[in-house]
Design a protein around this motif. Structure first.
Motif, mmCIF file in Angstrom:
data_model
loop_
_atom_site.group_PDB
_atom_site.id
_atom_site.type_symbol
_atom_site.label_atom_id
_atom_site.label_comp_id
_atom_site.label_asym_id
_atom_site.label_seq_id
_atom_site.Cartn_x
_atom_site.Cartn_y
_atom_site.Cartn_z
ATOM 1 N N THR A 79 0.006 -3.500 3.077
ATOM 2 C CA THR A 79 -0.557 -2.149 3.151
ATOM 3 C C THR A 79 -2.015 -2.159 2.727
ATOM 4 O O THR A 79 -2.515 -3.139 2.194
ATOM 5 C CB THR A 79 0.175 -1.164 2.220
ATOM 6 O OG1 THR A 79 -0.193 -1.461 0.867
ATOM 7 C CG2 THR A 79 1.679 -1.249 2.392
ATOM 8 N N GLU A 80 -2.619 -1.021 2.966
ATOM 9 C CA GLU A 80 -3.974 -0.780 2.489
ATOM 10 C C GLU A 80 -3.995 -0.768 0.963
ATOM 11 O O GLU A 80 -2.975 -0.645 0.331
ATOM 12 C CB GLU A 80 -4.376 0.615 2.969
ATOM 13 C CG GLU A 80 -5.621 0.652 3.747
ATOM 14 C CD GLU A 80 -5.817 2.036 4.337
ATOM 15 O OE1 GLU A 80 -6.669 2.158 5.185
ATOM 16 O OE2 GLU A 80 -5.122 2.977 3.946
ATOM 17 N N LEU B 155 3.945 4.456 -2.469
ATOM 18 C CA LEU B 155 3.625 3.743 -1.231
ATOM 19 C C LEU B 155 3.525 4.694 -0.045
ATOM 20 O O LEU B 155 2.888 4.374 0.964
ATOM 21 C CB LEU B 155 4.701 2.699 -0.923
ATOM 22 C CG LEU B 155 4.662 1.399 -1.713
ATOM 23 C CD1 LEU B 155 5.845 0.529 -1.336
ATOM 24 C CD2 LEU B 155 3.365 0.658 -1.436
ATOM 25 N N LYS B 156 4.159 5.867 -0.150
ATOM 26 C CA LYS B 156 4.119 6.819 0.963
ATOM 27 C C LYS B 156 2.704 7.278 1.253
ATOM 28 O O LYS B 156 2.417 7.786 2.330
ATOM 29 C CB LYS B 156 4.985 8.034 0.649
ATOM 30 C CG LYS B 156 6.458 7.719 0.719
ATOM 31 C CD LYS B 156 7.310 8.942 0.470
ATOM 32 C CE LYS B 156 8.762 8.535 0.380
ATOM 33 N NZ LYS B 156 9.527 9.337 -0.555
ATOM 34 N N THR C 154 0.060 5.403 1.369
ATOM 35 C CA THR C 154 -0.829 4.375 1.903
ATOM 36 C C THR C 154 -0.545 4.158 3.391
ATOM 37 O O THR C 154 0.185 4.916 4.010
ATOM 38 C CB THR C 154 -0.694 3.069 1.082
ATOM 39 O OG1 THR C 154 -1.580 2.108 1.599
ATOM 40 C CG2 THR C 154 0.715 2.521 1.139
ATOM 41 N N ARG C 155 -1.195 3.158 3.957
ATOM 42 C CA ARG C 155 -0.981 2.839 5.371
ATOM 43 C C ARG C 155 -0.564 1.385 5.527
ATOM 44 O O ARG C 155 -1.023 0.528 4.768
ATOM 45 C CB ARG C 155 -2.282 3.067 6.174
ATOM 46 C CG ARG C 155 -2.714 4.514 6.250
ATOM 47 C CD ARG C 155 -3.799 4.721 7.290
ATOM 48 N NE ARG C 155 -5.032 4.021 6.964
ATOM 49 C CZ ARG C 155 -6.069 3.937 7.799
ATOM 50 N NH1 ARG C 155 -6.012 4.504 9.005
ATOM 51 N NH2 ARG C 155 -7.158 3.290 7.442
#
Ligand code: FAD
Ligand code: FAD
Lengths: 477, 357
Positions: B213-214, B279-280, B282-283
């Motif tokens: 993820t980012e 985490l929701k 982020t990308r």
């Protein structure tokens, strides 16, 4: 998860994709078009944001009509248009995975036309990561879609017709263009312009841009590029330096200009991530923009059922892209055994038209092609990969340590691993590595991976309870 | 594992060539999650993994790898009563095997890892977990190997091996080379390599999925796993997080034949975001796949090749990045005739099984 099925998937809503979808539907295929824009249009026929109206616009007029005509044909032909969707992965056969306002969706079809367009090539210089420095494409979006000027005092630098398009449009909206730095020489232009005669529309558009720029008294520096941009108080000073035909800085008088915005773009690079993810064969062709898919004359790629058209297959321009789109769809219909007779004659007509119309596109592509020594003068302490803060010296160190290809350099430096997925630094990093290791062919191309564009985790996973996680078998103890 | 074996053989005084068909450490060892964890290690391999963990911790000394190594706590989670039972049972077995694992409750787990979901039911804690940036492995090994005199032959895919009686001839795309001894360390291609020496055992190739993820503003300091072994999650110093856990992709083991199975990518991400809700925000930037070898009993093969004096094999090690350096050293010690601290994993057991079947 929503699931759609069709005879043909078209990826990309630019001129190539819109034309392919309309042609495919006309020949009797059920077509789904996927595009990540608010509305189909792509780069050149970008729709205006709702509620916007053009105050002026020298060059938009012809484009707007052409764009509207394509959009109308698209909406009339019965194609299902899935806008605001990003295709992020594809499986053989083909199943495309999308993400958009409805969360994840899948679309299946035995045939896919890829019309993914192009993005800009940026060659770094000290200061290029400042927020006042933007790409020509970003400037175009502001100008075309929002009718907003990117700044008040603007310097424009780069290669190809685009720099003049952006300059003319900004002048129309009342912006002051302090200077235009063109990587090409006046002589190069003189040798390519005659080929534009095959495209009267381009030619008249170009003439209108130049008239506008001339009338405003904007100075044009041929064979120049920006070698540095530094803050001076609230503004930024761009240093325009002379270059030779290979893009290398040479001695000569430099010119400082004080501006609030810099728009840059050293040509276009075909967006080939999807073609590569699908596993189709590629080749390197500098004069066409870089790595491009291997195709036959009817737009087929090396994998069955896969076709590609438009700038994503080599820089072409809008009109040839449209023709390629029609040709790709006609070939797909032919291969599917649908309306074979009609498809055959359309394909033949399009192939003939393309040969002629491509001349102008390829001339523009040559103006925008990478020059052999364009990356040579990037200083060691200049950032190449802005997402991951990788400097030129980091790349050089990886090569010193034995890295021999772009993927190895990526692993050892993180160059290209950030959210832009290497679109920004792909060209400059590859040029730097190739200059030490061998050719661009020898150093290869960054492996394409899903997701093709970053995906919001919340959109990807949606609302779910623990039971909704499709858990595989536990690992052994 | 081939690289560590080569390194310690050279340090033991042998003249060593390391042959790879591509560049070293670009397959499993260069693309893996780099999680150093006891919670995911098979119980019988715990003593080896603990040694491996020590070697990674001290990698600046023997490998010259200075950056990208983090040692930290590991938490293994259970979200349902069934998983809680599994966690208690598995942790007990691993503890008996020597791992310093203890069961803790939700509030202690959330004290150790504040970004943890409140939905966790039970957790197990281990103070010796951590992670290494696997993509840097190759650079470190290359330097160490060269400075210890190993002849690195890259882009020299081996096509076959001839037993000369007094040694082996290795045929590669870049020419042939002869040696008294040979070590097969072909990762997911180990089955093929053994067949060159007439040993035919089944080794399948897993295709493990990883998702990065980012950068995430929230900081996670532990390595998160789950009782079933289906999640490994941690945050690197640069803020990016890496989601793994052995979810599978399609194809393999050749790089250009592997492809993401989107349902598995969504499932793995759901599990990760269930554990760490932040985490929701982020990308997902990138997902990739890597090949890993697995024998029928999912245990390593490390030892001599039966009936082929001077030929050895090493690979198919579950969580083999954690224990890899130690396994390589063990292999080298054995070849050098030194006493080994822990037993090897002879391939003979699998050959017998094949005959019976
Ligand atoms: C800033 C700029 C200005 C230009 N001005 C002119 C001009 O004035 N005149 C001219 O002739 N040419 C111009 N060009 C060139 C022209 O844009 C292209 O030649 C033409 O648009 C190519 O058409 P295309 O259909 O191949 O791609 P595009 O028009 O680029 O369309 C591709 C579309 O596909 C979408 N897409 C790509 N990948 C995915 C995916 N994975 N999922 C969903 N959607 C995806 C893109 O978002 C885009 O909407 C300009 C180009 C740029 C960048
Ligand atoms: C995605 C993924 C995630 C993982 N995550 C973890 C983790 O978090 N923690 C952990 O402990 N373990 C993890 N593992 C397991 C670990 O990565 C492996 O167990 C370990 O790296 C295997 O090392 P190896 O040397 O046996 O194989 P490899 O590193 O794959 O090396 C095999 C080498 O053999 C070469 N080769 C193959 N054929 C030929 C030929 N014909 N000629 C010459 N050379 C050849 C290859 O090019 C390659 O370099 C993961 C594995 C994967 C794939």
């Amino acid at each position: 998860m929503t699931f759609h099925e069709a005879d043909l998937i078209v990826v990309g809503g630019g001129p190539a994709g819109m034309a392919a979808a309309a042609q495919g539907a006309e020949l009797g295929l059920s077509v789904i078009l996927i595009d990540d824009g608010e509305q189909p249009g792509g780069q050149v026929y970008r729709a205006e944001a709702t509620g916007m109206y053009s105050k002026s616009g020298v060059h938009t007029a012809a484009n707007k009509t052409a764009g509207m005509r394509l959009r109308e044909a698209l909406f009339k032909c019965g194609t299902r248009v899935l806008s605001k969707r990003t295709l992020w992965s594809i499986e053989p056969g083909y199943t495309a995975h999308l993400i958009g306002p409805n969360g994840p969706e899948t679309v299946s079809a035995p045939r896919v036309v890829i019309a993914s367009g192009a993005y800009e090539r940026q060659i770094p210089f000290p200061g290029w990561t400042n927020p006042e420095v933007i790409g020509l494409a970003a400037a175009t979006i502001l100008l075309k879609s929002q009718h907003t000027l990117p700044g008040k005092r603007i310097a424009i630098a780069g290669a190809g017709p685009l720099i003049y398009a952006v300059a003319a449009e900004a002048i129309s909206l009342g912006g002051e263009i302090v200077a235009i730095a063109d990587l090409s020489s006046r002589l190069t232009w003189a040798s390519e312009v005659p080929k534009l005669f095959t495209s009267p529309r381009l030619l008249s558009q170009g003439a209108a841009w130049m008239a506008k720029i001339k009338a405003s008294g904007t100075p044009i520096y041929f064979s120049h590029r920006i070698s540095e941009a530094q803050y001076t108080g609230k503004n930024i000073t761009a240093l325009l330096s002379p270059v030779n035909s290979e893009g290398e800085l040479v001695d000569g008088q430099r010119k400082s200009v004080n501006v609030d915005t810099i728009c840059i773009g050293s040509g276009l690079v075909p967006a080939t991530e999807l073609v590569m993810l699908a596993g189709a064969e590629m080749r390197y062709a500098a004069s066409e923009g870089g790595w491009v898919p291997v195709r036959d004359t009817e737009m087929r790629l090396s994998l069955p059922g896969l076709y590609a058209a438009g700038d994503g297959t080599g820089i072409l321009g809008a009109i040839p892209s449209e023709i390629e789109g029609r040709l790709a769809a006609a070939t797909a219909a032919k291969d599917a055994g649908i309306s074979e007779g009609a498809a055959h004659s359309i394909a033949r007509a399009m192939r003939r038209k393309l040969a002629w119309k491509k001349m102008a596109g390829r001339a523009a592509a040559r103006l925008m092609a990478i020059k052999p020594k364009m990356a040579k003068d990037i200083p060691g302490d200049c950032i190449v990969c802005r997402c991951e803060d990788v400097h030129r010296y980091d790349i050089e160190a990886a090569i010193d340590n034995g890295a021999k290809d772009v993927n190895q350099v990526k692993a050892w430096t993180r160059c290209g691993m950030g959210p832009c997925q290497g679109r920004m630094c792909r060209e400059s990093a590859a040029e730097i590595i190739a200059s030490r290791v061998g050719s661009r062919e020898a150093v290869g191309v960054w492996t394409s991976r899903a997701p093709l564009k970053p995906i919001n985790v919340s959109e990807l996973i949606g609302d779910y309870s623990y039971q909704d996680i499709p858990m595989p078998k536990s690992a052994p103890l | 594992m081939g690289s560590t074996t080569a390194l310690y053989l050279a340090r033991g005084g042998m003249k060593v060539s390391l042959i790879d068909r591509g560049s070293i450490a670009r397959e499993a060892s260069g693309v893996n999650a780099g999680t150093l964890t006891m919670h995911m290690t098979r119980a019988d391999l715990i003593p080896y993994a603990m040694r491996g963990w020590e070697m990674w911790r001290d990698a600046d000394q023997w490998l010259g790898l200075k950056s990208g190594i983090t040692t930290t706590d590991g938490l293994c989670l259970a979200f349902t009563e069934e998983e809680a039972d599994m966690l208690r049972q598995r942790s007990e077995v691993r503890r008996a095997a020597g791992a310093p694992i203890r069961i803790i409750d939700r509030s202690e787990a959330r004290r150790i890892e504040p970004s943890l979901t409140e939905k966790v039911r039970l957790a197990a804690h281990c103070p010796i977990d951590g992670h290494v940036s696997a993509y840097l492995t190759g650079m470190a090994y290359r330097r160490a190997l060269i400075s210890d005199g190993v002849n690195i032959m890259e882009r020299a895919g081996v096509t076959g091996i001839d037993d000369l009686g007094y040694g082996y001839q290795i045929n590669t795309l870049a020419g042939t080379i002869q040696a008294r001894r040979i070590v097969l360390a072909g990762g997911a291609w180990l089955g093929q390599m053994l067949s060159w020496l007439g040993i035919n055992i089944r080794i399948r190739s897993l295709v493990n999925q990883l998702i990065v993820t980012e950068r995430l503003p929230v900081t996670m300091r532990t390595v998160i796993t789950v009782a079933s072994g289906l999640l490994s999650l941690k945050q690197f110093a640069n803020g990016t997080t890496l989601i793994g856990g052995g979810w599978q992709g399609a194809g393999g083991p050749e790089r250009n034949t592997m492809s993401i199975i989107p349902e598995n990518m969504i499932g793995n991400t759901r599990l990760a975001a269930y554990a760490i809700p932040a985490l929701k925000k982020t990308r997902v930037v990138r997902a990739w796949l890597g090949p890993e070898a697995e024998t029928d009993d999912a245990m390593p093969i490390i030892g001599p090749v039966p009936g082929r004096p001077g030929a050895f094999v090493i690979g198919s090690v579950h969580s083999g990045y954690t224990s890899g350096p130690y396994m390589g050293r063990l292999m080298a010690d054995f070849i050098l005739g030194r006493e080994s601290e822990h037993p090897l994993f002879p391939v003979d057991r699998l050959i017998k099984n094949t005959l019976e079947a």
